[in-house]
Design a protein around this motif. Sequence first.
Motif, PDB file in Angstrom:
ATOM      1  N   VAL A 103       0.848  -1.186   0.000  1.00 55.71           N
ATOM      2  CA  VAL A 103       0.000   0.000   0.000  1.00 55.71           C
ATOM      3  C   VAL A 103       0.888   1.243   0.000  1.00 55.71           C
ATOM      4  CG1 VAL A 103      -1.658   1.331   1.361  1.00 55.71           C
ATOM      5  CG2 VAL A 103      -1.946  -1.141   1.098  1.00 55.71           C
ATOM      6  N   GLY A 104       0.582   2.177  -0.864  1.00 60.31           N
ATOM      7  CA  GLY A 104       1.380   3.391  -1.010  1.00 60.31           C
ATOM      8  C   GLY A 104       2.266   3.383  -2.231  1.00 60.31           C
ATOM      9  N   ASP A 105       2.567   2.210  -2.796  1.00 58.96           N
ATOM     10  CA  ASP A 105       3.381   2.142  -4.006  1.00 58.96           C
ATOM     11  C   ASP A 105       2.614   2.742  -5.188  1.00 58.96           C
ATOM     12  OD1 ASP A 105       5.294   0.885  -2.528  1.00 58.96           O
ATOM     13  OD2 ASP A 105       4.991  -1.108  -3.389  1.00 58.96           O
ATOM     14  N   VAL A 106       3.349   3.300  -6.138  1.00 59.26           N
ATOM     15  CA  VAL A 106       2.752   3.916  -7.323  1.00 59.26           C
ATOM     16  C   VAL A 106       3.138   3.109  -8.558  1.00 59.26           C
ATOM     17  CG1 VAL A 106       2.700   5.970  -8.794  1.00 59.26           C
ATOM     18  CG2 VAL A 106       2.675   6.209  -6.300  1.00 59.26           C
ATOM     19  N   LEU A 107       2.147   2.802  -9.393  1.00 59.16           N
ATOM     20  CA  LEU A 107       2.348   2.013 -10.606  1.00 59.16           C
ATOM     21  C   LEU A 107       1.982   2.831 -11.829  1.00 59.16           C
ATOM     22  CD1 LEU A 107       0.545  -1.293  -9.484  1.00 59.16           C
ATOM     23  CD2 LEU A 107       2.941  -0.675  -9.109  1.00 59.16           C
ATOM     24  N   ASP A 108       2.671   2.567 -12.939  1.00 58.57           N
ATOM     25  CA  ASP A 108       2.222   3.087 -14.233  1.00 58.57           C
ATOM     26  C   ASP A 108       0.993   2.304 -14.672  1.00 58.57           C
ATOM     27  OD1 ASP A 108       4.161   5.089 -14.911  1.00 58.57           O
ATOM     28  OD2 ASP A 108       5.620   3.495 -15.233  1.00 58.57           O
ATOM     29  N   ILE A 109       0.025   2.976 -15.248  1.00 63.36           N
ATOM     30  CA  ILE A 109      -1.143   2.276 -15.798  1.00 63.36           C
ATOM     31  C   ILE A 109      -1.422   2.787 -17.198  1.00 63.36           C
ATOM     32  CG2 ILE A 109      -2.193   1.786 -13.565  1.00 63.36           C
ATOM     33  CD1 ILE A 109      -4.108   4.111 -14.056  1.00 63.36           C
ATOM     34  N   GLY A 110      -1.852   1.883 -18.057  1.00 63.35           N
ATOM     35  CA  GLY A 110      -2.212   2.251 -19.414  1.00 63.35           C
ATOM     36  C   GLY A 110      -3.721   2.337 -19.563  1.00 63.35           C
ATOM     37  N   PRO A 111      -4.204   2.767 -20.719  1.00 62.34           N
ATOM     38  CA  PRO A 111      -5.654   2.832 -20.955  1.00 62.34           C
ATOM     39  C   PRO A 111      -6.272   1.446 -20.995  1.00 62.34           C
ATOM     40  CG  PRO A 111      -4.446   3.251 -22.983  1.00 62.34           C
ATOM     41  CD  PRO A 111      -3.423   3.215 -21.879  1.00 62.34           C
ATOM     42  N   ALA A 112      -7.523   1.363 -20.601  1.00 66.55           N
ATOM     43  CA  ALA A 112      -8.232   0.087 -20.651  1.00 66.55           C
ATOM     44  C   ALA A 112      -8.540  -0.277 -22.099  1.00 66.55           C
ATOM     45  CB  ALA A 112      -9.518   0.176 -19.844  1.00 66.55           C
ATOM     46  N   TYR A 113      -8.472  -1.563 -22.395  1.00 67.09           N
ATOM     47  CA  TYR A 113      -8.787  -2.031 -23.743  1.00 67.09           C
ATOM     48  C   TYR A 113      -9.268  -3.469 -23.662  1.00 67.09           C
ATOM     49  CZ  TYR A 113      -4.113  -4.222 -23.542  1.00 67.09           C
ATOM     50  OH  TYR A 113      -3.014  -4.966 -23.178  1.00 67.09           O
ATOM     51  N   GLY A 114      -9.776  -3.985 -24.772  1.00 71.18           N
ATOM     52  CA  GLY A 114     -10.274  -5.357 -24.824  1.00 71.18           C
ATOM     53  C   GLY A 114     -11.746  -5.401 -25.173  1.00 71.18           C
ATOM     54  N   GLU A 115     -12.174  -6.498 -25.789  1.00 70.09           N
ATOM     55  CA  GLU A 115     -13.549  -6.649 -26.274  1.00 70.09           C
ATOM     56  C   GLU A 115     -14.307  -7.754 -25.567  1.00 70.09           C
ATOM     57  OE1 GLU A 115     -14.813  -4.491 -28.328  1.00 70.09           O
ATOM     58  OE2 GLU A 115     -12.878  -3.447 -28.472  1.00 70.09           O
ATOM     59  N   LEU A 116     -13.782  -8.257 -24.449  1.00 75.38           N
ATOM     60  CA  LEU A 116     -14.502  -9.311 -23.720  1.00 75.38           C
ATOM     61  C   LEU A 116     -15.557  -8.657 -22.827  1.00 75.38           C
ATOM     62  CD1 LEU A 116     -14.216 -12.435 -23.629  1.00 75.38           C
ATOM     63  CD2 LEU A 116     -13.125 -12.144 -21.414  1.00 75.38           C
ATOM     64  N   THR A 117     -16.496  -7.984 -23.472  1.00 75.08           N
ATOM     65  CA  THR A 117     -17.510  -7.211 -22.776  1.00 75.08           C
ATOM     66  C   THR A 117     -18.900  -7.680 -23.206  1.00 75.08           C
ATOM     67  OG1 THR A 117     -17.437  -5.526 -24.512  1.00 75.08           O
ATOM     68  CG2 THR A 117     -16.004  -5.195 -22.601  1.00 75.08           C
ATOM     69  N   LEU A 118     -19.893  -7.295 -22.435  1.00 69.87           N
ATOM     70  CA  LEU A 118     -21.272  -7.623 -22.779  1.00 69.87           C
ATOM     71  C   LEU A 118     -21.892  -6.460 -23.540  1.00 69.87           C
ATOM     72  CD1 LEU A 118     -22.491  -9.243 -19.438  1.00 69.87           C
ATOM     73  CD2 LEU A 118     -21.751 -10.409 -21.522  1.00 69.87           C
ATOM     74  N   ALA A 207     -31.561 -24.994 -22.627  1.00 71.41           N
ATOM     75  CA  ALA A 207     -32.670 -24.048 -22.759  1.00 71.41           C
ATOM     76  C   ALA A 207     -32.718 -23.387 -24.135  1.00 71.41           C
ATOM     77  CB  ALA A 207     -32.575 -22.973 -21.672  1.00 71.41           C
ATOM     78  N   GLY A 208     -31.802 -23.761 -25.005  1.00 69.47           N
ATOM     79  CA  GLY A 208     -31.820 -23.192 -26.345  1.00 69.47           C
ATOM     80  C   GLY A 208     -30.593 -22.357 -26.610  1.00 69.47           C
ATOM     81  N   ALA A 209     -29.762 -22.798 -27.535  1.00 70.36           N
ATOM     82  CA  ALA A 209     -28.502 -22.119 -27.786  1.00 70.36           C
ATOM     83  C   ALA A 209     -28.678 -20.847 -28.614  1.00 70.36           C
ATOM     84  CB  ALA A 209     -27.539 -23.066 -28.507  1.00 70.36           C
ATOM     85  N   GLY A 210     -29.811 -20.707 -29.288  1.00 68.80           N
ATOM     86  CA  GLY A 210     -29.994 -19.577 -30.176  1.00 68.80           C
ATOM     87  C   GLY A 210     -29.938 -18.228 -29.499  1.00 68.80           C
ATOM     88  N   GLN A 211     -30.198 -18.183 -28.196  1.00 69.79           N
ATOM     89  CA  GLN A 211     -30.187 -16.918 -27.470  1.00 69.79           C
ATOM     90  C   GLN A 211     -29.065 -16.876 -26.441  1.00 69.79           C
ATOM     91  OE1 GLN A 211     -34.278 -17.001 -25.983  1.00 69.79           O
ATOM     92  NE2 GLN A 211     -34.870 -15.494 -27.520  1.00 69.79           N
ATOM     93  N   LEU A 212     -28.049 -17.689 -26.613  1.00 68.39           N
ATOM     94  CA  LEU A 212     -26.970 -17.804 -25.625  1.00 68.39           C
ATOM     95  C   LEU A 212     -25.688 -17.161 -26.148  1.00 68.39           C
ATOM     96  CD1 LEU A 212     -26.040 -19.025 -22.896  1.00 68.39           C
ATOM     97  CD2 LEU A 212     -25.427 -21.098 -24.143  1.00 68.39           C
ATOM     98  N   GLN A 213     -25.132 -16.252 -25.352  1.00 69.16           N
ATOM     99  CA  GLN A 213     -23.839 -15.666 -25.655  1.00 69.16           C
ATOM    100  C   GLN A 213     -22.810 -16.288 -24.721  1.00 69.16           C
ATOM    101  OE1 GLN A 213     -23.208 -11.547 -24.612  1.00 69.16           O
ATOM    102  NE2 GLN A 213     -21.618 -11.292 -26.171  1.00 69.16           N
ATOM    103  N   ALA A 214     -21.723 -16.834 -25.274  1.00 70.19           N
ATOM    104  CA  ALA A 214     -20.680 -17.473 -24.488  1.00 70.19           C
ATOM    105  C   ALA A 214     -19.422 -16.627 -24.502  1.00 70.19           C
ATOM    106  CB  ALA A 214     -20.372 -18.872 -25.034  1.00 70.19           C
ATOM    107  N   LEU A 215     -18.768 -16.520 -23.347  1.00 71.80           N
ATOM    108  CA  LEU A 215     -17.494 -15.827 -23.216  1.00 71.80           C
ATOM    109  C   LEU A 215     -16.562 -16.726 -22.423  1.00 71.80           C
ATOM    110  CD1 LEU A 215     -19.966 -13.508 -22.631  1.00 71.80           C
ATOM    111  CD2 LEU A 215     -17.982 -12.029 -22.984  1.00 71.80           C
ATOM    112  N   ALA A 216     -15.325 -16.867 -22.887  1.00 70.83           N
ATOM    113  CA  ALA A 216     -14.354 -17.742 -22.239  1.00 70.83           C
ATOM    114  C   ALA A 216     -13.044 -17.001 -22.039  1.00 70.83           C
ATOM    115  CB  ALA A 216     -14.124 -19.004 -23.071  1.00 70.83           C
ATOM    116  N   CYS A 217     -12.362 -17.295 -20.917  1.00 68.21           N
ATOM    117  CA  CYS A 217     -11.053 -16.708 -20.662  1.00 68.21           C
ATOM    118  C   CYS A 217     -10.220 -17.698 -19.871  1.00 68.21           C
ATOM    119  CB  CYS A 217     -11.185 -15.395 -19.888  1.00 68.21           C
ATOM    120  SG  CYS A 217      -9.625 -14.490 -19.724  1.00 68.21           S
TER     121      CYS A 217
END
Length: 260
Positions: A103-118, A207-217
Amino acid sequence: PAVFDYWAGHINRLWTWERPLARVVERHEAALGSVTLVLQPNRHWQGFRPGQHLNLGVEIDGRRVTRSYSLCDVPRADGRIAVTVQQIDGGLMSTQLCTRTRVGDVLDIGPAYGELTLPAQGMARHLLLAAGSGITPLMSLVREQAAGQMPQPVTLMYWVKTAAQACFVPELQALAQRFPNFQFQLIATQQGGRRIDAELLAPALVAGAGQLQALACGPGGFAALARELLSGQVASFKAEAFTPAVPLNTDSKHQVQVEL
């Protein structure tokens, strides 16, 4: 800007001309071998969407090291963000963050990116598949859905080697009790659990795959197998992997095109 950053940093390490930085404000054990760091970014960081990741940078033995980590929380009113890091054997950055960062340490951070979103208007149901540290972006998505009172049914299947290595389990179990729409399954492969296969995934598809969105990581092989098993079984599929799907052949040469 560099001169400003140098002198302003003597007053407050988060003061910069334009460079995003974040201070560690909380640190706690998430599971065996994993640590959650809560960070307070400065005003130059532009925020994120649940499911995205960002680059963290830190100086180790005199050189700057940068790695990508997924955000595991949802956007907060106080602007703080959280990452959960699993220590990897021989991992330079993960060892630094898990064992030496305080706690107290400072880190460099970059912009958020990625498409694993809903999507803003999601499918009727969501199937989330996580392996190991692949749980982190999917936990962000679960928390996003919980904040909205779980408007669509969500099934989360989470593979780990041992139950002691699983992060967020008490919270996920509590959410499963609170929301009938949320189903959670923890699978420990070294304690009798099976690796991902068609039979394990079948109940989520009835329950029916036609309305199912899958995300994997997860590791590359896990993500590739999930894609193969669900091919033609779901309306949409997204995946992110943090290792190659197959070992790279260092004896062969390949050409790649890099776009800036």
